[in-house]
Design an enzyme around this catalytic site. Structure first.
Site, short mmCIF file in Angstrom:
data_model
loop_
_atom_site.label_atom_id
_atom_site.label_comp_id
_atom_site.label_asym_id
_atom_site.label_seq_id
_atom_site.Cartn_x
_atom_site.Cartn_y
_atom_site.Cartn_z
CD GLU A 1 -5.33 2.62 -3.19
OE1 GLU A 1 -6.48 2.36 -2.85
OE2 GLU A 1 -4.42 2.85 -2.37
CG HIS B 1 -1.99 1.04 1.13
ND1 HIS B 1 -1.77 2.35 1.47
CD2 HIS B 1 -3.27 0.96 0.69
CE1 HIS B 1 -2.87 3.04 1.24
NE2 HIS B 1 -3.80 2.22 0.77
O1 G3P Z 1 -6.53 1.47 0.36
C1 G3P Z 1 -7.48 2.35 -0.14
C2 G3P Z 1 -7.07 3.73 -0.01
O2 G3P Z 1 -5.72 4.02 -0.06
C3 G3P Z 1 -7.91 4.72 -0.70
O3 G3P Z 1 -8.18 5.61 0.30
O4 G3P Z 1 -9.57 7.11 1.57
O5 G3P Z 1 -9.06 7.60 -0.82
O6 G3P Z 1 -10.60 5.72 -0.27
P1 G3P Z 1 -9.44 6.58 0.17
#
Ligand code: G3P
Length: 229
Positions: free
Chosen positions: A143, A95
């Site tokens: 992400e 992550h």
């Molecule tokens: O692991 C999921 C995360 O990093 C995304 O975070 O709070 O933007 O949904 P968020």
């Protein structure tokens, strides 16, 4: 327990709203929405809460991280075996808030596979997604770090991160599922992610910190159903 797609994975991080008994409450909410909608929803609680959550629900539970060390004289590490024995079916790896060297990612994927844990390996962009796909995890979750926790959805702000990741990962290993995450808070963000080729979403604050997590999860699940028909 099998994962089906589209898959929604809720990362509890170490938000206070999802620690201890609150992790169980949120996991039960996810279980309820999953059984009512038929959409597969998994949860990734803090490792100290894994057993508590797996003992109280029957949805897919993931660790947020494992270490590559095998059981033995290694203090303070989290081996794949302990996660499996706690009843989890998988683990997130790499992550953005807990990045790993590529050789460690490879070791962790192999350790997870050896004990029968599903792996969801995070990446920050399409090129890294491609490199991770070569290690054959079960899922890659892309992400963009700058969007995490912002409420600005990757599927709207950076759609090509999703389409380029799907293309790159599929070219390397078509068995690897692609998820995406960062800034997803609404059903329309989820629907757009699926339309762009993602097989699910990795979400956190939009659910964990919501006033009504059940309503948000239901909106996400219904968006999955609508977008994948
Ligand atoms: O692991 C999921 C995360 O990093 C995304 O975070 O709070 O933007 O949904 P968020």
């Amino acid at each position: 327990m099998k994962i089906s797609y589209p898959f929604i994975l809720v990362n509890f991080k170490i938000y206070k709203e999802a620690l201890g008994e609150r992790a169980v409450t949120l996991a039960k909410t996810a279980e309820k929405v999953s059984s009512e909608t038929g959409v597969c929803i998994g949860v990734a609680p803090c490792s100290a809460d894994l057993l508590r959550v797996t003992s109280s629900t029957s949805i897919p539970v993931f660790a947020q991280h494992i270490d590559p060390q095998p059981p033995g004289a290694h203090t303070g590490h989290l081996p794949a075996e302990a996660v499996k024995l706690a009843g989890a079916i998988g683990t997130i790896l790499n992550h953005s808030e807990n990045r790993l060297r590529v050789d460690i990612i490879d070791d962790c994927i192999n350790r997870a596979r050896d004990v029968g844990l599903v792996t969801c390996v995070c990446s920050n962009n399409p090129s890294v997604s491609k490199a991770i796909a070569a290690l054959s995890p079960d899922m890659v979750a892309v992400e963009p770090p700058e969007l995490i926790g912002t409420g600005i959805p990757v599927s709207k702000a950076k759609p090509t991160v999703i389409t380029d990741t799907v293309e790159a990962v599929t070219a390397v290993n078509s068995k690897v599922a692609v998820l995406c995450g960062a800034g997803i808070t609404r059903g329309e963000d989820v629907a757009r992610a699926i339309e762009l080729g993602s097989q699910g979403v990795l979400v956190a604050s939009g659910v964990v910190k919501a006033k009504d997590p059940e309503a948000v999860l239901r909106e996400f699940a219904e968006a999955c159903l609508k977008a994948s028909t």
